[in-house]
Design an enzyme around this catalytic site. Structure first.
Site, PDB file in Angstrom:
ATOM      1  N   ASP A 212       0.825  -1.203   0.000  1.00  0.00           N
ATOM      2  CA  ASP A 212       0.000   0.000   0.000  1.00  0.00           C
ATOM      3  C   ASP A 212       0.862   1.256   0.000  1.00  0.00           C
ATOM      4  O   ASP A 212       2.027   1.247   0.391  1.00  0.00           O
ATOM      5  CB  ASP A 212      -0.963   0.008   1.180  1.00  0.00           C
TER       6      ASP A 212
ATOM      7  N   GLU B 296      -0.016  -1.393   5.628  1.00  0.00           N
ATOM      8  CA  GLU B 296       1.032  -1.001   6.561  1.00  0.00           C
ATOM      9  C   GLU B 296       0.853   0.447   6.992  1.00  0.00           C
ATOM     10  O   GLU B 296       1.078   0.795   8.151  1.00  0.00           O
ATOM     11  CB  GLU B 296       2.407  -1.193   5.915  1.00  0.00           C
TER      12      GLU B 296
END
Length: 382
Positions: free
Chosen positions: A73, A135
């Site tokens: 991400d 994350e």
């Protein structure tokens, strides 16, 4: 190898894997490339099916392996003044521009470029590639992955987390604990404040106690702490509540975080705030309105990476890079989650954290080449 890696990185940047959105297309792309190289690939979806981790293995599925890990991400680009399309990689003057080039698709691209070589050299010691989701919003995917590894009783020996460290070895960082505290009071007319419970006022009192604790933490810094700053920190991210001048607000919200250097500091802050709410704030609120409430939601409690005297990951990466110095950093990573599983862990990857999360994020080509050199030499450890 560098040109192939740049092509892979360009493909990865084109996937707009902002944490609020799905990462499944990028995960499918990575899975296809790894399967073509002969890796055993598992895709571990979250409960919604919109997000997924990828865990791939070269070699036998046994304990003692090496994990190379990165998150898929990226942070949003909204309200940032980019000079190029953030999801179309552009190379200019030795720099690769695009969202995620530095944080941290460059490392992922390098591992994928190396996959055919790993397929040839891996023998008895397995090599795992772990690519996670979310994350940036609390290391949610890595926590999910950790649960899956425990359920499978699979115990890799060490992990290298490829966050941008300018290819320097990082052996420690603070934890990152994020919370939202909500206050439920009683609305009323501003002319009669004693007849209502002003949620904003009680939120302000809560914040005042939180900021006092922030100062207390400075006195609790461990002797010879190597962190900068050496103590645990607290940050007030947002205080929201109320609508107009003459109405007693019934709701308020405080978003805050702390970055502890030791577990005892986190417990100290949480216990002190809980006692303050139960013994001071809530009795005052409920004296007027019995249903008044203060509730704290845990957004994330991500453990820090604790420096260890013996660390095989540190030794191996030092041999691969030629770097003897190790560092501690203030920013957080997924490393502590892997360490909690009993692995030796370091953080080492291409690019500088100074370029992460900004407009015109970039990764220098020489940093990517340095990462490829490290990963190529890793084959001798398998």
């Amino acid at each position: 190898m560098i040109e192939q890696t740049k092509r892979i990185l360009s493909d990865l940047v084109a996937f707009p894997t902002v944490s609020a959105d799905s990462n499944r297309d990028m995960i499918a792309y990575l899975a296809n490339r790894l399967e073509d190289c002969g890796a055993q690939v598992d895709i571990l979806a979250d409960d919604t099916g919109a997000k997924a981790n990828l865990f791939a293995t070269f070699g036998p599925l046994r304990d003692g392996g090496i994990v190379l890990s990165g998150h898929s991400d990226v942070v949003p680009v909204a309200d940032q003044d980019w000079t190029t399309d953030p999801f179309k990689m552009v190379e200019r003057e030795g720099r690769l521009f695009g969202r995620g080039t530095c944080d941290m698709k460059g490392f992922i691209a390098a591992t994928i470029a190396m996959a055919p070589q790993y397929a040839e050299v891996v023998r008895d010691r397995p090599l795992h590639l772990a690519f996670t989701y979310d994350e940036e919003t609390g290391c949610i995917g890595a926590s999910h992955l950790a649960q899956a590894l425990v359920a499978r009783s699979l115990k890799p020996a060490l992990a290298i987390i490829g966050e941008p460290t300018s290819m320097q070895i990082v052996e420690g960082h603070k934890g990152c604990f994020e919370y939202t505290t909500r206050f439920e009071g009683l609305a009323g007319h501003g002319s009669a404040p004693d007849l209502g419970v002003n949620a904003v006022e009680f939120a302000v009192r809560y914040v005042s106690r939180l900021l006092a604790l922030r100062d207390d933490l400075k006195t609790r810094a461990p002797p010879n702490s190597r962190f900068d700053p050496p103590w645990s920190t607290v940050n007030l991210g947002a205080l929201n509540g109320g609508q107009v001048h003459n109405v007693i607000p019934s709701k308020a919200r405080v978003d805050w975080e702390m970055r502890p250097v030791q577990a005892s500091d986190a417990a100290y802050v949480k216990d002190t705030l809980q006692t303050y709410c139960e013994s001071v704030l809530l009795p005052a609120m409920r004296a007027v309105y019995p249903d008044a409430a203060i509730e704290t939601e845990v957004i994330a409690e991500v453990a820090g990476l604790v420096p260890a005297d013996e660390n095989e990951a540190r030794r191996i990466v030092s041999e691969l890079t030629g770097a003897n110095d190790v560092q501690l950093v203030s920013f957080g990573t997924e490393a502590g989650i892997f360490q909690s599983l009993g692995m030796d862990v370091v953080v080492c990857g291409p690019g500088s954290i100074e370029q992460a999360h900004k407009a015109d994020e970039f990764l220098s080509v020489d940093q990517l080449e340095g990462c490829l050199t490290m990963l190529s030499r890793l084959g001798s450890k398998l």
